[in-house]
Design an enzyme around this catalytic site. Structure first.
Site: not given
Length: 313
Positions: A158, A253, A285
């Site tokens: 991320s 995601d 995610h």
């Protein structure tokens, strides 16, 4: 109690009296884990800012054995989590043991108290500290004895994947002397853009939430096409200083299409390395951090391990 000024659940809330309530990643676990096959300890890399990293070394490593060096940047939107939470400590223990690498998990200052570029600057400071061990005379003996600086990898999820990309870009411009960045691993990278692509939501409310998080992290940004958030608008993208890139995306995601777009466009922008991508079907995610025993998480760990060891002699 003070009223909520901005609610970014499930990540954090900002209150009108100025205090911040983080809703995730607030636990801190000690480095010592007797049940792990990995040794770890915390080391200060920036005395001026009192910032530390957590080092990981597989147990029973030969005293003179050199291992690929993995520098990991944690995720959390630049806003939550630390290198010392159970989520990241458990993951680094598993990854370092599986891949047989030496790991450096970087903690950095978080927004909104320390808006971007603080996280990037701290990460670069950590990398310079790591590079100070190139000649075997740095302050940390594990790195002096065991780090193979010809096989350095940046990895993150991320926001940490975003940082990994930006650190490879900065390395291309400023050079960490004696360090060869063999590759970067971008897990569910936090990239975005002003205009929707692929299956991204067109609804203004959903995009406003995403933009609100970015502006909280980087209030001086010029928007979602800031090259810090949308690397494909960077005219210097071909200067990405590494030999290979692995992008990992998850089917469910929100950031999936950005990862695919990065994969597809990287070489078109003049970068000459090798790029590959893997997609986990039915996953969301950072699923690999939240459900590490799952089959898709196991496959992802195996793929990353292979990526880190492809060139090992």
């Amino acid at each position: 109690m003070s009223e909520v000024a901005q609610d970014f659940s499930p990540f954090l809330r900002l209150y009108k009296d100025g205090h911040i309530e983080r809703l995730m990643g607030v636990d801190i676990v000690p480095p010592v884990d007797p049940n792990s096959n990995v040794m770890s300890r915390d080391v200060v890399y920036s005395p001026a800012l009192d910032l530390s990293c957590r080092l990981y070394l597989p147990k029973n490593t030969d005293p003179n054995q050199k291992l690929p060096l993995l520098v990991y940047f944690h995720g959390g939107g630049f806003l939550i989590e630390t290198a010392f939470s159970s989520t990241y400590h458990n993951y680094l223990n598993t990854l370092v043991a599986e891949a047989n690498v030496i790991g450096v998990s970087v903690d950095y200052r978080r927004a909104p108290e320390h808006p971007l570029p603080a996280a990037y600057d701290d990460s670069w400071t950590a990398l310079k500290w790591v590079a100070s061990h190139v000649n075997g005379d740095g302050p940390e003996e594990w790195l002096n004895s065991h780090a193979d600086f010809s096989k350095v990898f940046f990895n993150g999820d991320s926001a940490g994947a975003n940082i990994s990309h930006q650190m490879a870009m900065r390395h291309g411009q400023e050079k960490l002397v004696g360090v060869n960045v063999a590759g970067i691993v971008l897990a569910h990278p936090y990239f975005w853009g002003k205009d929707p692509i692929g299956n991204e939501p067109r609804e203004s409310s959903q995009r406003a939430f995403a933009e609100g998080l970015w502006r909280l992290a980087c209030p001086t940004s010029n928007g979602c096409d800031d090259l810090l958030l949308n690397p494909l608008v960077d005219p210097n993208l071909a200067g990405l200083e590494c030999s290979k890139v692995l992008v990992a995306v998850a089917e469910k995601d929100l950031l999936r299409d950005r990862g695919w777009h990065y994969y597809e466009k990287l070489r078109e922008n003049g970068w000459s390395g090798e790029v590959e991508i893997m997609e986990a079907k039915g996953e969301s995610h950072v699923f690999h951090l939240l459900s590490p025993p799952g089959e898709n998480a196991r496959l992802m760990l195996k793929k990353i391990t292979s990526f880190l060891n492809q060139d090992k002699a």
